[in-house]
Scaffold this motif. Structure first.
Motif, PDB file in Angstrom:
ATOM      1  N   ASN A   1       0.547  -1.434  -0.308  1.00  7.17           N
ATOM      2  CA  ASN A   1       0.080   0.199   0.434  1.00  7.17           C
ATOM      3  C   ASN A   1       1.073   1.488   0.001  1.00  7.17           C
ATOM      4  N   GLU A   2       2.095   1.035  -0.102  1.00  8.51           N
ATOM      5  CA  GLU A   2       3.173   2.225  -0.065  1.00  8.51           C
ATOM      6  C   GLU A   2       3.580   2.447  -1.659  1.00  8.51           C
ATOM      7  N   LEU A   3       2.504   1.418  -2.480  1.00  4.73           N
ATOM      8  CA  LEU A   3       3.350   2.209  -3.674  1.00  4.73           C
ATOM      9  C   LEU A   3       2.087   2.135  -4.055  1.00  4.73           C
ATOM     10  N   HIS A   4       2.077   2.971  -5.435  1.00  6.22           N
ATOM     11  CA  HIS A   4       0.978   3.416  -6.420  1.00  6.22           C
ATOM     12  C   HIS A   4       0.670   3.965  -6.967  1.00  6.22           C
ATOM     13  N   CYS A   5      -0.125   3.049  -7.911  1.00 10.73           N
ATOM     14  CA  CYS A   5      -0.237   3.782  -9.650  1.00 10.73           C
ATOM     15  C   CYS A   5      -1.232   4.350  -9.684  1.00 10.73           C
ATOM     16  N   TRP A   6      -0.568   5.371 -10.486  1.00 14.95           N
ATOM     17  CA  TRP A   6      -1.491   6.205 -11.047  1.00 14.95           C
ATOM     18  C   TRP A   6      -1.148   6.422 -12.717  1.00 14.95           C
ATOM     19  N   GLU A   7      -2.112   7.254 -13.530  1.00  9.52           N
ATOM     20  CA  GLU A   7      -1.949   7.764 -15.020  1.00  9.52           C
ATOM     21  C   GLU A   7      -0.741   8.560 -14.702  1.00  9.52           C
ATOM     22  N   ASP A   8      -0.128   7.975 -15.566  1.00  6.54           N
ATOM     23  CA  ASP A   8       1.195   9.651 -15.813  1.00  6.54           C
ATOM     24  C   ASP A   8       0.398  10.478 -17.111  1.00  6.54           C
ATOM     25  N   ASN A   9      -0.143  11.741 -17.221  1.00  3.58           N
ATOM     26  CA  ASN A   9      -0.477  12.088 -18.845  1.00  3.58           C
ATOM     27  C   ASN A   9       0.166  12.199 -20.052  1.00  3.58           C
ATOM     28  N   CYS A  10       1.708  12.173 -19.202  1.00  2.00           N
ATOM     29  CA  CYS A  10       2.503  12.163 -20.026  1.00  2.00           C
ATOM     30  C   CYS A  10       3.422  10.379 -21.117  1.00  2.00           C
ATOM     31  N   ASN A  11       2.451   9.727 -20.347  1.00  2.00           N
ATOM     32  CA  ASN A  11       3.393   8.616 -21.413  1.00  2.00           C
ATOM     33  C   ASN A  11       2.614   8.627 -22.909  1.00  2.00           C
ATOM     34  N   HIS A  12       2.065   9.092 -23.563  1.00  2.00           N
ATOM     35  CA  HIS A  12       1.661   9.322 -24.442  1.00  2.00           C
ATOM     36  C   HIS A  12       3.242  10.279 -25.241  1.00  2.00           C
ATOM     37  N   TRP A  13       3.628  11.073 -24.825  1.00  2.00           N
ATOM     38  CA  TRP A  13       4.893  11.290 -24.904  1.00  2.00           C
ATOM     39  C   TRP A  13       6.656  10.804 -24.567  1.00  2.00           C
TER      40      TRP A  13
END
Ligand code: DAT
Ligand code: MG
Length: 151
Positions: free
Chosen positions: A136-148
Motif C-alpha cells: 500500500n506504499e506503492l501507487h499506480c497512477w496514470e501518467d498523463n505524459c505517457n503519450h509523449w
C-alpha cells in the motif's frame, strides 16, 4: 515492459549532501514514473537482508554501518527497461570508474560513499521492493505524459 520497476535509494551521504532533489529530478526528467518514495532510517536487520549477498565481503560491516548512519530516501521507479537503464544512470559501483554524466560520476569520489543504490536486475528489484515497501506504499497512477514518452 513498461510496467517494470526498480528499487533506488539515496544513501545517507546523498541525503546529507542535499542530492535528493537532483537524483529525483534525473529520474523524473528521463521519463520514469515514481511509484513509491519515503525518507526512512533503515534498521540493521533490513540492511543485512538487503546486502545479504555481500555478507562475506571484508567491507560488509562498514557498509552496514554507513547505510545505517542516517536516513535514506527509498524509491520505486517504473518504466521500460528501468532496472538496466537506472544502473547506467548511476554509473559504476566505484565512482572512480563512473563516467561524468552519471550520478556517481558527477557527485561522489569513493566506493564507500557512493551516494546511491540501484537494483542490479529485475529479479533483485522485485526482492528489494518487497523488502523495503509495503504493497500500500506503492501507487499506480496514470501518467498523463505517457503519450509523449512511449510510442
Ligand atoms: P552496487 O551498489 O553498484 O550494486 P555492489 O552490489 O557490488 O555494488 O556493492 C554494494 C555496495 O557495497 C556498493 O555500492 C558500495 C559497497 N562496496 C562494493 N564494493 C566495495 C569495495 N570494494 N570496498 C568498499 N565498499 C564496497
Ligand atoms: Mg548491488
Amino acid at each position: 515492459g513498461v510496467n517494470e520497476r526498480t528499487f533506488i535509494a539515496v544513501k545517507p551521504d546523498g541525503v546529507q549532501r542535499k542530492l535528493v532533489g537532483e537524483i529525483v529530478r534525473r529520474f523524473e526528467k528521463k521519463g520514469f514514473k515514481l511509484v513509491g518514495l519515503k525518507l526512512m532510517q533503515a534498521s540493521e536487520e533490513l540492511l543485512r537482508e538487503h546486502y545479504s549477498e555481500l555478507r562475506s565481503k571484508p567491507f560488509f560491516r562498514a557498509l552496514i554501518a554507513y547505510m545505517g548512519s542516517g536516513p535514506v530516501v527509498a524509491m520505486v521507479w517504473q518504466g521500460l527497461d528501468v532496472a538496466k537503464t537506472a544502473r547506467k544512470m548511476l554509473g559504476k559501483t566505484n565512482p572512480a570508474d563512473s563516467l561524468p554524466g552519471t550520478i556517481r560520476g558527477d557527485y561522489c569520489v569513493e566506493v564507500g560513499r557512493n551516494v546511491i543504490h540501484g537494483s542490479d536486475s529485475v529479479e533483485s528489484a522485485q526482492r528489494e521492493i518487497a523488502l523495503w515497501f509495503r504493497q500500500n506504499e506503492l501507487h499506480c497512477w496514470e501518467d498523463n505524459c505517457n503519450h509523449w514518452i512511449y510510442s
